[in-house]
Design an enzyme around this catalytic site. Structure first.
Site, PDB file in Angstrom:
ATOM      1  N   CYS A  69     -20.344  -6.307   2.738  1.00  0.00           N
ATOM      2  CA  CYS A  69     -19.805  -4.939   3.410  1.00  0.00           C
ATOM      3  C   CYS A  69     -19.928  -5.143   4.951  1.00  0.00           C
ATOM      4  O   CYS A  69     -19.744  -4.273   5.752  1.00  0.00           O
ATOM      5  CB  CYS A  69     -20.444  -3.727   2.775  1.00  0.00           C
ATOM      6  SG  CYS A  69     -20.286  -3.571   1.141  1.00  0.00           S
ATOM      7  N   HIS A  74     -20.360   1.923   7.940  1.00  0.00           N
ATOM      8  CA  HIS A  74     -20.045   1.426   6.596  1.00  0.00           C
ATOM      9  C   HIS A  74     -19.977   2.724   5.623  1.00  0.00           C
ATOM     10  O   HIS A  74     -21.093   3.516   5.665  1.00  0.00           O
ATOM     11  CB  HIS A  74     -20.796   0.379   6.048  1.00  0.00           C
ATOM     12  CG  HIS A  74     -20.176   0.171   4.766  1.00  0.00           C
ATOM     13  ND1 HIS A  74     -19.125  -0.249   4.556  1.00  0.00           N
ATOM     14  CD2 HIS A  74     -21.131  -0.417   3.510  1.00  0.00           C
ATOM     15  CE1 HIS A  74     -19.035  -0.408   2.970  1.00  0.00           C
ATOM     16  NE2 HIS A  74     -20.164  -0.573   2.650  1.00  0.00           N
ATOM     17  N   ASN A 127     -16.038   3.194  -1.347  1.00  0.00           N
ATOM     18  CA  ASN A 127     -16.429   1.954  -0.732  1.00  0.00           C
ATOM     19  C   ASN A 127     -15.484   0.971  -0.755  1.00  0.00           C
ATOM     20  O   ASN A 127     -15.410   0.265  -1.681  1.00  0.00           O
ATOM     21  CB  ASN A 127     -17.815   1.638  -1.304  1.00  0.00           C
ATOM     22  CG  ASN A 127     -18.386   0.669  -0.751  1.00  0.00           C
ATOM     23  OD1 ASN A 127     -17.974   0.022   0.085  1.00  0.00           O
ATOM     24  ND2 ASN A 127     -19.849   0.526  -0.997  1.00  0.00           N
TER      25      ASN A 127
HETATM   26  O1  UT7 Z   1     -21.817  -1.320   0.136  1.00  0.00           O
HETATM   27  C1  UT7 Z   1     -23.019  -1.764   0.110  1.00  0.00           C
HETATM   28  C2  UT7 Z   1     -24.042  -1.112  -0.066  1.00  0.00           C
HETATM   29  N1  UT7 Z   1     -24.289  -0.168  -1.055  1.00  0.00           N
HETATM   30  C3  UT7 Z   1     -24.826   0.952  -1.060  1.00  0.00           C
HETATM   31  O2  UT7 Z   1     -25.643   0.978   0.038  1.00  0.00           O
HETATM   32  C4  UT7 Z   1     -25.027   1.799  -2.427  1.00  0.00           C
HETATM   33  C5  UT7 Z   1     -26.505   2.405  -2.343  1.00  0.00           C
HETATM   34  N2  UT7 Z   1     -26.679   3.083  -3.385  1.00  0.00           N
HETATM   35  C6  UT7 Z   1     -26.099   4.117  -3.976  1.00  0.00           C
HETATM   36  O3  UT7 Z   1     -25.136   4.767  -3.326  1.00  0.00           O
HETATM   37  C7  UT7 Z   1     -26.630   5.167  -5.074  1.00  0.00           C
HETATM   38  O4  UT7 Z   1     -27.878   4.387  -5.423  1.00  0.00           O
HETATM   39  C8  UT7 Z   1     -25.662   5.287  -6.302  1.00  0.00           C
HETATM   40  C9  UT7 Z   1     -24.412   6.182  -5.870  1.00  0.00           C
HETATM   41  C10 UT7 Z   1     -25.044   3.780  -6.651  1.00  0.00           C
HETATM   42  C11 UT7 Z   1     -26.433   5.640  -7.261  1.00  0.00           C
HETATM   43  O5  UT7 Z   1     -26.907   6.963  -7.106  1.00  0.00           O
HETATM   44  P1  UT7 Z   1     -28.610   7.330  -7.448  1.00  0.00           P
HETATM   45  O6  UT7 Z   1     -28.926   8.548  -6.759  1.00  0.00           O
HETATM   46  O7  UT7 Z   1     -29.369   6.247  -6.899  1.00  0.00           O
HETATM   47  O8  UT7 Z   1     -28.451   7.191  -9.020  1.00  0.00           O
HETATM   48  P2  UT7 Z   1     -29.305   6.385 -10.069  1.00  0.00           P
HETATM   49  O9  UT7 Z   1     -28.835   5.013  -9.915  1.00  0.00           O
HETATM   50  O10 UT7 Z   1     -31.130   6.346  -9.655  1.00  0.00           O
HETATM   51  O11 UT7 Z   1     -28.876   6.922 -11.409  1.00  0.00           O
HETATM   52  C12 UT7 Z   1     -29.498   8.381 -11.632  1.00  0.00           C
HETATM   53  C13 UT7 Z   1     -28.982   8.753 -13.142  1.00  0.00           C
HETATM   54  C14 UT7 Z   1     -29.249   7.556 -14.303  1.00  0.00           C
HETATM   55  O12 UT7 Z   1     -29.516   8.202 -15.204  1.00  0.00           O
HETATM   56  P3  UT7 Z   1     -31.022   8.549 -15.838  1.00  0.00           P
HETATM   57  O13 UT7 Z   1     -31.484   7.241 -15.997  1.00  0.00           O
HETATM   58  O14 UT7 Z   1     -31.840   9.216 -14.685  1.00  0.00           O
HETATM   59  O15 UT7 Z   1     -30.921   9.402 -16.924  1.00  0.00           O
HETATM   60  C15 UT7 Z   1     -28.087   7.033 -14.144  1.00  0.00           C
HETATM   61  O16 UT7 Z   1     -27.693   6.336 -15.494  1.00  0.00           O
HETATM   62  O17 UT7 Z   1     -27.482   8.686 -12.834  1.00  0.00           O
HETATM   63  C16 UT7 Z   1     -26.889   8.050 -14.034  1.00  0.00           C
HETATM   64  N3  UT7 Z   1     -25.635   7.474 -13.531  1.00  0.00           N
HETATM   65  C17 UT7 Z   1     -24.491   8.227 -13.661  1.00  0.00           C
HETATM   66  N4  UT7 Z   1     -24.309   9.336 -14.373  1.00  0.00           N
HETATM   67  C18 UT7 Z   1     -22.926  10.025 -14.139  1.00  0.00           C
HETATM   68  C19 UT7 Z   1     -25.444   6.375 -12.823  1.00  0.00           C
HETATM   69  N5  UT7 Z   1     -24.149   6.398 -12.724  1.00  0.00           N
HETATM   70  C20 UT7 Z   1     -23.512   7.356 -13.312  1.00  0.00           C
HETATM   71  C21 UT7 Z   1     -22.344   8.205 -13.105  1.00  0.00           C
HETATM   72  N6  UT7 Z   1     -21.925   9.114 -13.719  1.00  0.00           N
HETATM   73  N7  UT7 Z   1     -21.059   7.430 -12.677  1.00  0.00           N
END
Ligand code: UT7
Length: 336
Positions: free
Chosen positions: A123, A263, A293
């Site tokens: 990225c 980004h 992204n």
């Molecule tokens: O481009 C390179 C750099 N990339 C980044 O900087 C990305 C950085 N990370 C992010 O943008 C975020 O961490 C994400 C958008 C990827 C995820 O958001 P989050 O708030 O960190 O969510 P999480 O991974 O902690 O997941 C929270 C919950 C989980 O469920 P439980 O374990 O709490 O029951 C996941 O299983 O959300 C669940 N989950 C989803 N639910 C519905 C994960 N993906 C999804 C989804 N739909 N698509």
């Protein structure tokens, strides 16, 4: 290298003289994704800010996207393909491992006088490319460079993995860099990496560690893996420091900044960074709701949009910043 004028030393710089971007026609909305995996428009919008992304056709390749973006950038810079001396394509999703996507673009563009190579800093790739191009120009090696950030992420995504498939999209952004003297142009580029955190975002299969095999396919090693939450926390902290340090090193106050072009990974990262900096969101370029992204393409697409909308003017200070796999992070300060 410096140029003299009226007894005064004028710094030799590179300046962006044209921008262009392109995204495939096919739009994939959050509602379309609701039908593929266990997700919802509400979750994706709240957690990422993304509403839709563009997806390349089966036959459409990264160099095809590069070609469309490059034609627009060349037109904006009033240059012909034959005048380009170097093509750099920043990508992690090139047409094939060899030859470079830049070489394939050179052929498609008929840029017969250009050297060509790819650069992969995920990225942060566009800003790494900007730094390389800037230094080639300042060192006198090349005078006219085409730099493209382009990705077809959709072909490297596990469409059954809801934690990644909702995030990414396809697209390309291109800039032309030319030799100039004076106060306008690229003022500084800063590049960083921490390879200890390589497994935060990776695509492990298909290289020399895990060459393509039925086993790599079965274990889905040819798809992007991400430790999203861990990456998120480091990104916010790192990007705030990066912006502050870049401005300080260049003796520019935050209030003098006309536009921050980050980004486009996650709206919460972008807003948290702006909040920590006390920078109004009106000075931050955001388009991820329409593209998701697009990795190395996200900054040049956003740059092209703000340029074409007239949101940045001659002599404005514009700061670009990125964070991604490697881990890598980078910034560029431009006097437009
Ligand atoms: O481009 C390179 C750099 N990339 C980044 O900087 C990305 C950085 N990370 C992010 O943008 C975020 O961490 C994400 C958008 C990827 C995820 O958001 P989050 O708030 O960190 O969510 P999480 O991974 O902690 O997941 C929270 C919950 C989980 O469920 P439980 O374990 O709490 O029951 C996941 O299983 O959300 C669940 N989950 C989803 N639910 C519905 C994960 N993906 C999804 C989804 N739909 N698509």
């Amino acid at each position: 290298m410096r140029v003299f004028q009226g007894g005064k030393r004028l710094p030799l710089r590179s300046r962006i003289t044209g921008t262009g971007s392109y995204a495939p026609e096919n739009v994939l909305t959050n509602f379309d994704l609701e039908k593929k995996v266990d997700t919802s428009d509400e979750w994706i919008t709240e957690r990422t800010g993304i509403k839709e992304r563009r997806i390349a056709r089966d036959t459409e390749t990264t160099s095809d996207l590069c070609l469309e973006a490059s034609k627009k950038a060349l037109q904006a810079a009033h240059l012909k393909p034959g005048e380009i001396e170097l093509i750099i394509v920043a990508t992690m999703s090139g047409d094939m491992p060899m030859p470079s996507t830049a070489s394939l673009l050179q052929k498609k563009l008929h840029a017969k006088n250009a050297a060509a190579f790819d650069l992969n800093a995920a990225c942060s790739g566009f800003l790494y490319g900007l730094s390389v191009a800037d230094n080639f120009i300042k060192g006198g090696t090349f005078r006219k460079i085409l730099l493209v950030g382009a990705e077809v992420m959709s072909k490297f995504i596990d469409w059954q993995d809801r934690s990644t498939c909702v995030l990414f999209g396809d697209g390309a952004g291109a800039v032309i860099l030319e030799k100039t003297t004076g106060q306008r142009g690229i003022l500084s580029t800063r590049l960083f990496s921490d390879g200890n955190l390589w497994d935060f975002i990776c695509l492990p299969g298909g290289g020399s560690q895990y060459p393509p095999s039925s086993k790599t396919l079965k274990n889905k090693l040819h798809f992007i893996k991400m430790k999203g939450n861990e990456t998120f926390k480091i990104a916010v902290r790192t990007l705030e420091k990066l912006v502050v340090d870049t401005l300080r090193k260049n003796n520019i106050k935050l209030s003098e900044l006309a536009m921050l072009i980050p980004h486009q990974a996650n709206l919460r990262i972008i807003k948290a960074t702006a909040e920590r900096l006390n920078l109004p969101m009106s000075k931050v370029a955001v388009n991820l709701e329409r593209y998701g992204n697009t990795s190395s393409a996200s900054i040049p697409i956003a740059l092209d949009e703000v340029v074409r909308k007239g949101r940045i003017k001659k002599n404005d200070y514009v700061l670009l910043e990125a964070f991604g796999a490697g881990l890598t992070w980078a910034s560029a300060l431009i006097r437009w």
